[in-house]
Scaffold this motif. Structure first.
Motif, PDB file in Angstrom:
ATOM      1  N   LYS A 240       0.829  -1.206   0.000  1.00  0.00           N
ATOM      2  CA  LYS A 240       0.000   0.000   0.000  1.00  0.00           C
ATOM      3  C   LYS A 240       0.864   1.256   0.000  1.00  0.00           C
ATOM      4  O   LYS A 240       0.555   2.235  -0.698  1.00  0.00           O
ATOM      5  CB  LYS A 240      -0.924  -0.004   1.217  1.00  0.00           C
ATOM      6  N   ARG A 241       1.957   1.249   0.751  1.00  0.00           N
ATOM      7  CA  ARG A 241       2.823   2.428   0.795  1.00  0.00           C
ATOM      8  C   ARG A 241       3.560   2.627  -0.525  1.00  0.00           C
ATOM      9  O   ARG A 241       3.897   3.768  -0.874  1.00  0.00           O
ATOM     10  CB  ARG A 241       3.818   2.302   1.948  1.00  0.00           C
ATOM     11  N   PHE A 242       3.790   1.543  -1.248  1.00  0.00           N
ATOM     12  CA  PHE A 242       4.481   1.674  -2.533  1.00  0.00           C
ATOM     13  C   PHE A 242       3.567   2.258  -3.609  1.00  0.00           C
ATOM     14  O   PHE A 242       4.057   2.764  -4.614  1.00  0.00           O
ATOM     15  CB  PHE A 242       5.010   0.302  -2.996  1.00  0.00           C
ATOM     16  N   GLU A 243       2.260   2.201  -3.408  1.00  0.00           N
ATOM     17  CA  GLU A 243       1.336   2.664  -4.442  1.00  0.00           C
ATOM     18  C   GLU A 243       1.591   4.119  -4.818  1.00  0.00           C
ATOM     19  O   GLU A 243       1.715   4.467  -5.988  1.00  0.00           O
ATOM     20  CB  GLU A 243      -0.110   2.469  -3.973  1.00  0.00           C
ATOM     21  N   GLY A 244       1.673   4.999  -3.822  1.00  0.00           N
ATOM     22  CA  GLY A 244       1.926   6.410  -4.108  1.00  0.00           C
ATOM     23  C   GLY A 244       3.312   6.634  -4.671  1.00  0.00           C
ATOM     24  O   GLY A 244       3.495   7.419  -5.613  1.00  0.00           O
ATOM     25  N   VAL A 245       4.301   5.941  -4.096  1.00  0.00           N
ATOM     26  CA  VAL A 245       5.671   6.050  -4.590  1.00  0.00           C
ATOM     27  C   VAL A 245       5.755   5.559  -6.036  1.00  0.00           C
ATOM     28  O   VAL A 245       6.405   6.179  -6.887  1.00  0.00           O
ATOM     29  CB  VAL A 245       6.629   5.249  -3.690  1.00  0.00           C
TER      30      VAL A 245
ATOM     31  N   ILE B 206       7.057   7.416  -9.407  1.00  0.00           N
ATOM     32  CA  ILE B 206       8.142   6.833 -10.201  1.00  0.00           C
ATOM     33  C   ILE B 206       7.767   6.791 -11.675  1.00  0.00           C
ATOM     34  O   ILE B 206       8.565   7.155 -12.555  1.00  0.00           O
ATOM     35  CB  ILE B 206       8.471   5.409  -9.683  1.00  0.00           C
ATOM     36  N   VAL B 207       6.550   6.345 -11.980  1.00  0.00           N
ATOM     37  CA  VAL B 207       6.109   6.253 -13.372  1.00  0.00           C
ATOM     38  C   VAL B 207       6.113   7.626 -14.031  1.00  0.00           C
ATOM     39  O   VAL B 207       6.554   7.786 -15.180  1.00  0.00           O
ATOM     40  CB  VAL B 207       4.708   5.608 -13.445  1.00  0.00           C
ATOM     41  N   LEU B 208       5.634   8.643 -13.312  1.00  0.00           N
ATOM     42  CA  LEU B 208       5.611  10.001 -13.860  1.00  0.00           C
ATOM     43  C   LEU B 208       7.028  10.496 -14.159  1.00  0.00           C
ATOM     44  O   LEU B 208       7.288  11.060 -15.232  1.00  0.00           O
ATOM     45  CB  LEU B 208       4.923  10.949 -12.880  1.00  0.00           C
ATOM     46  N   VAL B 209       7.949  10.275 -13.215  1.00  0.00           N
ATOM     47  CA  VAL B 209       9.326  10.738 -13.407  1.00  0.00           C
ATOM     48  C   VAL B 209       9.998   9.981 -14.557  1.00  0.00           C
ATOM     49  O   VAL B 209      10.674  10.589 -15.404  1.00  0.00           O
ATOM     50  CB  VAL B 209      10.140  10.579 -12.114  1.00  0.00           C
ATOM     51  N   LEU B 210       9.819   8.664 -14.603  1.00  0.00           N
ATOM     52  CA  LEU B 210      10.425   7.874 -15.681  1.00  0.00           C
ATOM     53  C   LEU B 210       9.899   8.299 -17.047  1.00  0.00           C
ATOM     54  O   LEU B 210      10.668   8.428 -18.005  1.00  0.00           O
ATOM     55  CB  LEU B 210      10.146   6.384 -15.458  1.00  0.00           C
ATOM     56  N   THR B 211       8.600   8.520 -17.142  1.00  0.00           N
ATOM     57  CA  THR B 211       8.009   8.919 -18.423  1.00  0.00           C
ATOM     58  C   THR B 211       8.508  10.290 -18.857  1.00  0.00           C
ATOM     59  O   THR B 211       8.928  10.483 -20.006  1.00  0.00           O
ATOM     60  CB  THR B 211       6.473   8.926 -18.321  1.00  0.00           C
ATOM     61  N   ALA B 212       8.471  11.248 -17.930  1.00  0.00           N
ATOM     62  CA  ALA B 212       8.883  12.618 -18.269  1.00  0.00           C
ATOM     63  C   ALA B 212      10.367  12.680 -18.637  1.00  0.00           C
ATOM     64  O   ALA B 212      10.740  13.265 -19.662  1.00  0.00           O
ATOM     65  CB  ALA B 212       8.587  13.554 -17.096  1.00  0.00           C
ATOM     66  N   THR B 213      11.213  12.077 -17.820  1.00  0.00           N
ATOM     67  CA  THR B 213      12.657  12.140 -18.098  1.00  0.00           C
ATOM     68  C   THR B 213      13.025  11.307 -19.312  1.00  0.00           C
ATOM     69  O   THR B 213      13.973  11.641 -20.039  1.00  0.00           O
ATOM     70  CB  THR B 213      13.462  11.669 -16.877  1.00  0.00           C
ATOM     71  N   GLY B 214      12.285  10.218 -19.572  1.00  0.00           N
ATOM     72  CA  GLY B 214      12.532   9.436 -20.775  1.00  0.00           C
ATOM     73  C   GLY B 214      12.267  10.253 -22.028  1.00  0.00           C
ATOM     74  O   GLY B 214      13.054  10.213 -22.994  1.00  0.00           O
ATOM     75  N   LEU B 215      11.178  11.016 -22.026  1.00  0.00           N
ATOM     76  CA  LEU B 215      10.864  11.876 -23.175  1.00  0.00           C
ATOM     77  C   LEU B 215      11.905  12.981 -23.323  1.00  0.00           C
ATOM     78  O   LEU B 215      12.346  13.290 -24.442  1.00  0.00           O
ATOM     79  CB  LEU B 215       9.474  12.481 -23.001  1.00  0.00           C
ATOM     80  N   VAL B 216      12.296  13.584 -22.206  1.00  0.00           N
ATOM     81  CA  VAL B 216      13.308  14.648 -22.250  1.00  0.00           C
ATOM     82  C   VAL B 216      14.630  14.109 -22.791  1.00  0.00           C
ATOM     83  O   VAL B 216      15.273  14.736 -23.651  1.00  0.00           O
ATOM     84  CB  VAL B 216      13.500  15.258 -20.846  1.00  0.00           C
ATOM     85  N   ASN B 217      15.044  12.949 -22.311  1.00  0.00           N
ATOM     86  CA  ASN B 217      16.300  12.360 -22.776  1.00  0.00           C
ATOM     87  C   ASN B 217      16.252  12.041 -24.260  1.00  0.00           C
ATOM     88  O   ASN B 217      17.234  12.224 -24.984  1.00  0.00           O
ATOM     89  CB  ASN B 217      16.621  11.095 -21.966  1.00  0.00           C
ATOM     90  N   TYR B 218      15.097  11.544 -24.730  1.00  0.00           N
ATOM     91  CA  TYR B 218      14.944  11.246 -26.156  1.00  0.00           C
ATOM     92  C   TYR B 218      15.130  12.513 -26.983  1.00  0.00           C
ATOM     93  O   TYR B 218      15.831  12.515 -28.003  1.00  0.00           O
ATOM     94  CB  TYR B 218      13.576  10.625 -26.417  1.00  0.00           C
ATOM     95  N   LEU B 219      14.515  13.609 -26.550  1.00  0.00           N
ATOM     96  CA  LEU B 219      14.612  14.863 -27.299  1.00  0.00           C
ATOM     97  C   LEU B 219      16.043  15.406 -27.276  1.00  0.00           C
ATOM     98  O   LEU B 219      16.523  15.937 -28.280  1.00  0.00           O
ATOM     99  CB  LEU B 219      13.647  15.895 -26.717  1.00  0.00           C
TER     100      LEU B 219
END
Length: 290
Positions: free
Chosen positions: A179-184, A188-201
């Motif tokens: 349950k505590r990992f749910e928010g974390v 994590i998914v938001l950061v990975l997605t955003a930084t993955g797109l930034v790194n690609y660009l």
């Protein structure tokens, strides 16, 4: 052969440092008493030691490849120059200091900070270090988020072993940690997605077609597909298997739910390791299809 050894060393070092940071961080935000199931201190101390050994081997291999020297006596001056006169040497030194601290005092707070520094040092020798500070920051955040995810997966697999669930208290620890990992996990998914797109660009730019023609593009596309698969499994854990385990705790029938959760998280962990392998390979390639 040397390229294969380099890829394997990078893979082992990436996995080790990701887990060092991720497991320590998991210990900080997971349910109180998790250390009754997870042997944090020996795990973190062992990961720090392994990371130091892999870092030494990687430095020697890289210096040997750049200088063409294979004998220690002839290689030593080149190692000194690498350590004292290059950014890669500075990153290596910071990593080793952090890992030595984690070996000596493998407590959760210290290991998570040292693990974060050691993990961030890997970005200094990647594409981000050759671009600008914003790209480097994006690389660091991407690595930290990946470490947090990977470490949590390993910890949850360990905690969901049947031999660890011999009491209602331990089952409750697993339920509360999930349950505590749910928010974390959502962060994590938001950061990975955003930084993955930034790194690609930063690396490739706003183009796609010609990149996919090369090995780099094919591996990058495979990485994205595997990441999508991890998101599906994470959603399954979040909305079905986690609540199922919580209900099983009330019903006193936890084995089926714990088995299902362990299998799902184990597959998710396996996919994550494949992604890290692709990252280690991508780090040796150029995005130019030509």
């Amino acid at each position: 052969m040397a390229d294969l050894i380099n890829i394997l060393l990078r893979l082992a070092l990436y996995v080790d440092l990701l887990l060092l940071f991720g497991v320590a961080l998991f210990g900080l935000y997971s349910a109180k008493g998790t250390d009754a199931v997870l042997p944090f201190r020996p795990m973190l101390g062992g990961m720090a030691l392994l990371g130091a050994l892999l870092s030494v081997a990687g430095l020697v291999l890289m210096t040997s490849a750049m200088s063409g020297e294979t004998q220690i006596a002839a290689l030593w001056p080149h190692l000194q120059m690498m350590l004292l006169e290059t950014d890669a040497g500075l990153a290596w030194t910071v990593r080793m200091i952090a890992l030595i601290v984690a070996m000596i005092r493998p407590g959760l707070w210290l290991a998570s900070i040292a693990g974060a520094l050691a993990l961030a040092s890997l970005a200094w020798s990647g594409h981000g270090a050759m671009d600008n500070a914003w790209h480097l920051l994006s690389d660091v955040l991407h690595l930290l988020a990946a470490g947090a995810w990977l470490g949590a997966m390993l910890a949850l697999v360990w905690m969901s072993r049947l031999d660890a669930l011999f009491s209602a208290a331990h089952i409750g620890l697993l339920v509360n940690s999930v349950k505590r990992f749910e928010g974390v996990g959502a962060a994590i998914v938001l950061v990975l997605t955003a930084t993955g797109l930034v790194n690609y660009l930063f690396i490739i730019g706003p183009k796609l077609g010609e990149v996919l023609l090369g090995t780099y593009g094919i591996l990058l596309a495979l990485k994205v597909l595997l990441f999508a698969g991890m998101l599906v499994l994470a959603a399954l854990n979040r909305f079905h298997l986690g609540p199922l385990l919580e209900r099983s705790l009330r019903d006193g029938q936890h084995q089926v739910a714990a088995n299902a959760l362990r299998r799902s998280v184990s597959v998710e962990l396996g996919i994550a390791l494949l992604i890290v392998g692709l990252v280690a390979w991508l780090g040796t390639l150029s995005p130019d299809p030509g």
